[in-house]
Design a protein around this motif. Sequence first.
Motif, PDB file in Angstrom:
ATOM      1  N   TYR A  60       0.371  -7.291  -5.830  1.00  0.00           N
ATOM      2  CA  TYR A  60      -0.755  -6.362  -5.966  1.00  0.00           C
ATOM      3  C   TYR A  60      -0.403  -5.080  -5.218  1.00  0.00           C
ATOM      4  O   TYR A  60       0.212  -5.133  -4.146  1.00  0.00           O
ATOM      5  N   ALA A  61      -0.788  -3.925  -5.803  1.00  0.00           N
ATOM      6  CA  ALA A  61      -0.471  -2.640  -5.162  1.00  0.00           C
ATOM      7  C   ALA A  61      -1.717  -1.775  -5.057  1.00  0.00           C
ATOM      8  O   ALA A  61      -2.528  -1.723  -5.988  1.00  0.00           O
ATOM      9  N   VAL A  62      -1.830  -1.111  -3.919  1.00  0.00           N
ATOM     10  CA  VAL A  62      -2.894  -0.127  -3.718  1.00  0.00           C
ATOM     11  C   VAL A  62      -2.203   1.228  -3.625  1.00  0.00           C
ATOM     12  O   VAL A  62      -1.384   1.444  -2.733  1.00  0.00           O
ATOM     13  N   VAL A  63      -2.507   2.111  -4.575  1.00  0.00           N
ATOM     14  CA  VAL A  63      -1.893   3.438  -4.554  1.00  0.00           C
ATOM     15  C   VAL A  63      -2.944   4.408  -4.023  1.00  0.00           C
ATOM     16  O   VAL A  63      -3.941   4.682  -4.691  1.00  0.00           O
ATOM     17  N   PHE A  90      -4.649  -1.141  -7.625  1.00  0.00           N
ATOM     18  CA  PHE A  90      -5.905  -0.450  -7.351  1.00  0.00           C
ATOM     19  C   PHE A  90      -5.587   1.036  -7.398  1.00  0.00           C
ATOM     20  O   PHE A  90      -4.812   1.546  -6.592  1.00  0.00           O
ATOM     21  N   GLY A  91      -6.213   1.734  -8.359  1.00  0.00           N
ATOM     22  CA  GLY A  91      -5.975   3.177  -8.516  1.00  0.00           C
ATOM     23  C   GLY A  91      -5.964   3.516  -9.987  1.00  0.00           C
ATOM     24  O   GLY A  91      -5.661   2.651 -10.819  1.00  0.00           O
ATOM     25  N   PRO A  92      -6.303   4.758 -10.320  1.00  0.00           N
ATOM     26  CA  PRO A  92      -6.343   5.155 -11.724  1.00  0.00           C
ATOM     27  C   PRO A  92      -4.953   5.433 -12.295  1.00  0.00           C
ATOM     28  O   PRO A  92      -4.024   5.777 -11.554  1.00  0.00           O
ATOM     29  N   VAL A 112       0.874  -1.176   0.000  1.00  0.00           N
ATOM     30  CA  VAL A 112       0.000   0.000   0.000  1.00  0.00           C
ATOM     31  C   VAL A 112       0.909   1.223   0.000  1.00  0.00           C
ATOM     32  O   VAL A 112       1.799   1.347   0.847  1.00  0.00           O
ATOM     33  N   ILE A 113       0.682   2.114  -0.966  1.00  0.00           N
ATOM     34  CA  ILE A 113       1.483   3.337  -1.038  1.00  0.00           C
ATOM     35  C   ILE A 113       0.769   4.435  -0.253  1.00  0.00           C
ATOM     36  O   ILE A 113      -0.422   4.682  -0.470  1.00  0.00           O
ATOM     37  N   GLY A 114       1.499   5.100   0.646  1.00  0.00           N
ATOM     38  CA  GLY A 114       0.937   6.180   1.453  1.00  0.00           C
ATOM     39  C   GLY A 114       1.272   5.971   2.914  1.00  0.00           C
ATOM     40  O   GLY A 114       1.793   4.914   3.298  1.00  0.00           O
TER      41      GLY A 114
END
Length: 425
Positions: free
Chosen positions: A65-68, A90-92, A5-7
Amino acid sequence: MKVMVIGGGGREHAIIKKLKENKEITALYALPGNGGIAQDATVVPIGAKDLDGIVSFARENAIEYAVVAPDDPLALGCVDRLEEIGIPCFGPKANAAIIESSKVFAKNLMKKYGIPTAAYEVFDRAEQALAYLETAPLPTVIKADGLALGKGVIIANTLPEAKAAVKEIMEDKKFGESGSRIVIEEFLTGPEVSVLSFTDGETVVPMISSMDHKRAGDGDTGLNTGGMGTIAPNPYYTDQIARECMDTIFLPTVRAMKKEGRPFKGCLYFGLMLTANGPKVIEYNCRFGDPETQVVLPLLESDLFTVMRAVTAGTLQDTPVRFSKKAACCVIMASNGYPASYEKGFPITIPDKTKPCVYVAGAEQKDGTLVTSGGRVLGVTAVEDGLEQAIKTAYAAVETIHFENAYYRHDIGARALKAGEANGI
Ligand code: AMP
Ligand code: GLY
């Protein structure tokens, strides 16, 4: 599965806690995370805007898998970069994240596709903007085109205030290059509603509605902040309004983005104002809201990771997304002085038996102790059968949590509670 997860704020903590419910996830990393997130994921000291660092980490650690989550990496093309090396996200992509990173893009999209929003004009020269203001109705709303940490919106009540705002943004470059173009728009009134949605570019599934409290002080006074607290559901957002928003705003926006060759996949956030002439879009965000996520995700009954992967795969239509009928309240505990200057480095004590969930936004580990490191420090979320009890439980917990110079609003949810009673909710 190895997920990153980025953030590194309260929103990311809420996402991570929810992802942890999925047993397929065997390793969960947060880049950069924070001292509180470290209790729920492996934190890695790579900044959210360091795309090269993120890509190398993902490759070296076989991330699957990455969630930005934040706006900056999305606007910079973090999803594009990760997808290039075969990592589903996950993210545009950047070409769709522009719906938040350029207000001019968002306004022009809405005009082109007849999506209700405030009337507006765009200016790229200060003289023209100043001349326009001479005849513009007051109050008037002046917005820097680009990302400005949520501070690029000025509501001017008088002509001198409006002119000063244009000069600050366009000539003094208060928000840097974000202000080389501005939007001047009609001032709208009405209750505000945040609706986050999952969309895979075709199907759009709104999440439970929420209400942010953006001003620093009780009674909606003081400076605008990133958000001092949230409640969900939002009592102003009736089923009838929800249907109207789906027909006039949500579906038209998702279809418009597809038509423009910019299909939006991820969380599309609709900031709405319920005006006397119907719901209108105040802003789009290309990501989960903060602190809206801290009340919305605790009410999600479906598995977040399953829904996220359906968004990525384009199978959202076949994926159930269920929310609880309960209510949630999140009170932000901030450092006194936020959003202006504040001191940090104070130890935080949270009693072990605290029932509400404590999401950590701005804190770091120092010699084994959690200490404050940001403006917004904690988000304390209670979930109860009704809003009144959720508010009580959240505040009861806030009173037991200590750090020096703690500051919080005392009226999170108060207006919603009154509105709910008036609407018989
Ligand atoms: P934004 O950063 O776009 O969310 O704007 C910050 C806040 O400014 C919003 O939450 C609204 O309260 C207010 N705002 C933005 N645009 C308008 C508008 N056209 N009319 C009235 N208030 C607005
Ligand atoms: N809470 C408002 C936002 O996330 O932009």
